[in-house]
Design an enzyme around this catalytic site. Sequence first.
Site, short mmCIF file in Angstrom:
data_model
loop_
_atom_site.label_atom_id
_atom_site.label_comp_id
_atom_site.label_asym_id
_atom_site.label_seq_id
_atom_site.Cartn_x
_atom_site.Cartn_y
_atom_site.Cartn_z
N ASP A 21 -6.53 -4.24 5.48
CA ASP A 21 -5.85 -5.48 5.09
C ASP A 21 -5.53 -6.32 6.33
OD1 ASP A 21 -5.53 -6.20 2.45
OD2 ASP A 21 -3.77 -4.93 2.11
N GLN B 13 -0.58 -1.97 -1.68
CA GLN B 13 -0.46 -3.24 -2.39
C GLN B 13 0.97 -3.79 -2.28
OE1 GLN B 13 -3.09 -4.95 -3.92
NE2 GLN B 13 -1.58 -6.61 -4.08
N LYS C 237 -9.85 -4.75 -7.12
CA LYS C 237 -10.36 -4.14 -5.88
C LYS C 237 -11.16 -2.87 -6.19
CE LYS C 237 -6.64 -6.27 -3.32
NZ LYS C 237 -5.27 -6.21 -2.78
#
Length: 294
Positions: free
Chosen positions: A119, A96, A52
């Site tokens: 997200d 994450q 990312k």
Amino acid sequence: MNIIDGKLISAQVKEELREKVEDIKLKGGKIPHLAAVLIGDNGASETYVSSKIKSCEQIGFKSTLVRRDATTSEAEVLEIIGQLNQDEDVDGFIVQLPLPDHINVDKIIEAIDPKKDVDGFHPINIGRMAKGLPSYISATPFGVLELIKRYNIETAGKHCVVVGRSQIVGLPMSILMQRNTYPGNCTVTLVHSRTQNLPEICRQADILVAALGKPEFITAEMVKEGAVVIDVGLTRVVDASKKSGFALKGDVKFDEVAPKTSYITPVPGGVGLMTVAALMHNTLLASQGLVYGK
Ligand code: NAP
């Protein structure tokens, strides 16, 4: 049979984003800024986060990595989230997953400002998505929609079977495929570990999305001739022949299923690469206030 090339499409999406950032720079606008919070030392998470950050660099985004060890308390993670929520330069951030067991994931996700939740995991974003309101759509389902769109795959009136009901993949995927838009307008069946007659239901699918995390679970006898098969699964299995010591396996037994399909995504080289591209897309939307306004 056509292979859906996630490598090609994700490179296209990223190139389009890079051009947009160039344009923003020329006009003196704000450079999109993505932050990532990584707790602990899970090998797969490290790989995902570094890809990312690397994508941010390729596209021209600013990125920040906030890294803490596995003993970090829930209160400390909440404090980091509070700071990122307040930081005006950070347009969007991700925490994450998975998190260490002593940290309550729902509590962490709910602490993220929905306007920065690129997200798309916050209940507000999931609720808005379900209602068809502007929202961040979780990156993996969003990536799948983009693949379907760029290959002009017909979805209206088709029977879509989604295998797996997780909050981050299966559930949003099923909601998105039934929406009154393109891609969408499918008749959707969501199946899970308690479903009876799963192979029979899968065989009825015009579009089969496998997201259960069981390597090579979907076999040829579970797939209808001419179906579109999207393999979201990504599991590391030990493979001594690889330099890394492991190979990535999807949820579909590719070699035997592929010849029966009209379109299929490979693993690797399919959905996985799109997930990062979709996250970058959400970050650009966040920086421009295109979902919630500024
Ligand atoms: P998850 O949270 O473990 O959910 C798995 C789902 O599959 C659950 O709903 C479970 O049912 C269902 N399931 C498990 N075994 C089953 C079986 N034998 N028959 C039918 N359903 C079954 O997993 P996830 O986070 O959604 O991830 C799924 C897979 O996608 C994993 O391989 C993951 O690594 C991969 N993934 C890939 C990306 C990407 O970028 N490509 C992103 C995210 C995830 P119950 O609810 O009944 O337990």
